[in-house]
Design a protein around this motif. Sequence first.
Motif, short mmCIF file in Angstrom:
data_model
loop_
_atom_site.label_atom_id
_atom_site.label_comp_id
_atom_site.label_asym_id
_atom_site.label_seq_id
_atom_site.Cartn_x
_atom_site.Cartn_y
_atom_site.Cartn_z
N LEU A 60 -9.39 4.27 4.72
CA LEU A 60 -8.58 3.80 3.59
C LEU A 60 -7.55 2.76 4.04
O LEU A 60 -6.88 2.94 5.05
CB LEU A 60 -7.86 5.00 2.95
CG LEU A 60 -7.16 4.75 1.62
CD1 LEU A 60 -8.19 4.58 0.50
CD2 LEU A 60 -6.23 5.93 1.29
N GLY A 61 -7.43 1.68 3.28
CA GLY A 61 -6.41 0.69 3.57
C GLY A 61 -5.09 1.04 2.90
O GLY A 61 -5.05 1.81 1.94
N PHE A 62 -3.99 0.45 3.42
CA PHE A 62 -2.66 0.73 2.89
C PHE A 62 -1.95 -0.58 2.60
O PHE A 62 -1.59 -1.32 3.52
CB PHE A 62 -1.84 1.55 3.89
CG PHE A 62 -2.51 2.83 4.27
CD1 PHE A 62 -2.45 3.93 3.43
CD2 PHE A 62 -3.23 2.93 5.45
CE1 PHE A 62 -3.11 5.11 3.75
CE2 PHE A 62 -3.88 4.10 5.79
CZ PHE A 62 -3.83 5.19 4.94
N GLY A 63 -1.79 -0.89 1.33
CA GLY A 63 -1.06 -2.10 0.93
C GLY A 63 0.35 -1.72 0.53
O GLY A 63 0.54 -0.90 -0.37
N ILE A 64 1.32 -2.29 1.22
CA ILE A 64 2.71 -1.89 1.02
C ILE A 64 3.52 -3.11 0.57
O ILE A 64 3.45 -4.17 1.19
CB ILE A 64 3.31 -1.36 2.34
CG1 ILE A 64 2.51 -0.16 2.83
CG2 ILE A 64 4.79 -1.01 2.16
CD1 ILE A 64 2.54 1.02 1.89
N THR A 65 4.29 -2.92 -0.49
CA THR A 65 5.16 -3.99 -0.96
C THR A 65 6.45 -4.01 -0.15
O THR A 65 7.06 -2.97 0.10
CB THR A 65 5.51 -3.77 -2.45
OG1 THR A 65 4.33 -3.95 -3.22
CG2 THR A 65 6.58 -4.74 -2.91
N ALA A 66 6.85 -5.20 0.26
CA ALA A 66 8.16 -5.37 0.89
C ALA A 66 8.65 -6.77 0.58
O ALA A 66 7.87 -7.71 0.53
CB ALA A 66 8.08 -5.15 2.40
N GLY A 67 9.93 -6.88 0.34
CA GLY A 67 10.51 -8.14 -0.11
C GLY A 67 11.01 -9.01 1.03
O GLY A 67 11.52 -8.51 2.02
#
Lengths: 450, 450
Positions: A88-95
């Motif tokens: 499973l891939g993990f896409g993480i939002t960060a600014g």
Amino acid sequence: MNCVAHQSSGLWRHPRDRSRHYNDLSYWTGLAKILEGGSFDGIFIADVLGTYDVYGGTDEAALRTGSQVPVNDPILLVSAMAAVTEHLGFGITAGTAYEHPYPFARRMSTLDHLTKGRVGWNVVTGYLPSAARNMGQTDQLGHDDRYDVADEYLEVLYKLWEGSWEDDAVVEDRETGVFTDPAKVHPIEHHGTHFDVPGIHLSEPSVQRTPVVYQAGASPRGIRFAAENAEAVFVGAPTLPQLAATVAKIRDALEAAGRDRYAARVYTLLTVITDETDEAAQAKYRDYLSYASEAGALVLNSGWMGVDLSQYDLDEPLGNIESNAIQSAAANLSAATGEDGTTWTVRDIARQTAIGGLGPVEVGSGATIAQRLIDIQEQTDVDGFNLAYAVTPGTWEDVIEFVVPELRARNAYPDGYREGSLRHKLLGRGDRLPEEHRGASFRVGVSATA
Amino acid sequence: MNCVAHQSSGLWRHPRDRSRHYNDLSYWTGLAKILEGGSFDGIFIADVLGTYDVYGGTDEAALRTGSQVPVNDPILLVSAMAAVTEHLGFGITAGTAYEHPYPFARRMSTLDHLTKGRVGWNVVTGYLPSAARNMGQTDQLGHDDRYDVADEYLEVLYKLWEGSWEDDAVVEDRETGVFTDPAKVHPIEHHGTHFDVPGIHLSEPSVQRTPVVYQAGASPRGIRFAAENAEAVFVGAPTLPQLAATVAKIRDALEAAGRDRYAARVYTLLTVITDETDEAAQAKYRDYLSYASEAGALVLNSGWMGVDLSQYDLDEPLGNIESNAIQSAAANLSAATGEDGTTWTVRDIARQTAIGGLGPVEVGSGATIAQRLIDIQEQTDVDGFNLAYAVTPGTWEDVIEFVVPELRARNAYPDGYREGSLRHKLLGRGDRLPEEHRGASFRVGVSATA
């Protein structure tokens, strides 16, 4: 998001929804296993570092309705989920506005190591003014200025990820005692407008080096940024012709940036309500709607539009309101419903978005939905779907139970995972950034001879 | 640390050392289970956000010897370790100079939620100039100025952790649809010298709210900071009288700050080499020493002292070098060995610190070590030990196999864990900061009436 309800306002009250357990690791590890069991490419965890305080000018309504507040850090969830999954891939939002690129580069490299190359980063330049204020700024930068800062932010990151350590820098020679060959580790000597980073990257090369770069952003400046950096783009559109136009615009922009039209995957936001039969799915949808919160939807929409919807009566016709954002919402309502002559009201905005936010909702049996997804893909050239939930993890469990087998029966869904990193799984061209990607130009040796 | 070797230079070459696997989650989850199996209070993961580049004025020697570079982010390890343990605490180092307190407050609250109250924060104000340079500063602030910034940094954190959300703010009323009562969530309105944070904390109250505050720092300003904030203090001393003096100084400072002498636990740095018998332990120690790297130790010592040791011959007598830090190191060598008349050289600094860094090394059978630990505690009033490793996880496995049973036989080690949060496990007075702690003064209602 690491919060309750996310985009389906009020659904935290539904007996089947487990988003209230967002503070339990077992919720997240369980979710990761469910998604990997269904061969999902990845889990994308969005984030805001502020509150939706446009509605009424305070965050009271957001708090009351549980509209993306309280909200916790998404990046800290990854290692626990990675430990119980393999693909499973993990896409993480960060600014880009809220952390200096030097420690952020190391954070993402650390995750890429720990996940063995399964991490993606959704780049956001920030859109909630409340976040900027709490970072000590009187207000956030203008929209295009934010992208200029983000441009340099990514340049620093590419230099650290791609241009500091050569592939064979770590020699780990137990005889001579040399762990790293210092001749193969290069200070990046970045001296820019916004950032000054002279040193080396602190992390050794990870599987992907640069995490898979995700981006959303429909403005011309946002699309240009995506075309130069993104490998996956999140979009959303109320109708298939509009979606097709958006996808084409992104592919054109990719070409204009010197990349292949298909160098980035385009995923469109969608919420699927499904069950054994069309009727059962419709009944499920009606049940979900009975829990939806108009108040919560208005809070979120106010933040998304930047318009305080609390100042209008719920029955106020949108045509009476002088606001580009409101007129655009009215047009979306007409487009989504196909009802062109209707007099839309503020309440209609809330109703239309209370489940699944700004993305469409598709309701039907597994067979109905499977055919619909195939049709959407064929008619719009979109690569796939960014599936939101009405209830979690139930919405995804339903997709896996009812839709995935139907997609597989139509040869439209993989039986399992491709080996390799998230980048290779998504794009099939290896673990690292391809040569023509902006980030690749900062590679050691390449930038020196360019 | 999330790196190879940490404080025992060169030991990454030892066949038993697994620190090279620091990029594998299974190493960390395995380590966590080992430590919990031995009823350790916690795992403390230190960090630096820079390289040891004092030696020779570059980071080449640090890279070559693998001296705390490459080094990855420690905070991202926690959730995976928390998912496989129930009681183990997690102490994580993070610097007050490198991240804005607003997102950092949320990071720690997120971890406190995910670990159900098992997280501690080791506050550092930064000591590697290379870190400051890569954050765009020409150099780091002066020592005492860093503490002044840290004072306000903690004030912001206490306001967010203790003073924003009342305990019963989240009502989760499924009938009325109220998730949070906004009247019980307060903007902190912090407007200070270094930070401006008007808003609410983004996280709902976690088990401990404020994570357990750890601190190390032996300067007068550092001890004052610890006395005002710390609940656990890391110390180190070459002899028992010096350790006793340090512990007394901290306890006096706690009283001077209006707290109980025993309000903070004091842990002293120590490396234990143990085996079935004293002879076997001595043989193990000699074997470890044969892997130790003088070059690596000089790199670390140069960073710790702020003195470039590459400029001296290894046989240079320390008495010839005009430097307070060097003279202090010579005095420590005399104190630690009891050899007062010896002419110490630069090489002796390397040899003395190559295993376990600046902390003492105790070598012996389980019975010998157990009695020694009890004696140290009785003679110095220290609360416990911050155990470094020669090889990981072997050094700790040995302690658990040989020393822990001997300590238990002497009623000097618990059979298991106390229930409750890390704070309650360590200090026995509940999950939250005690009333007399600085952070408690920022609680909702308390600060308003003060």
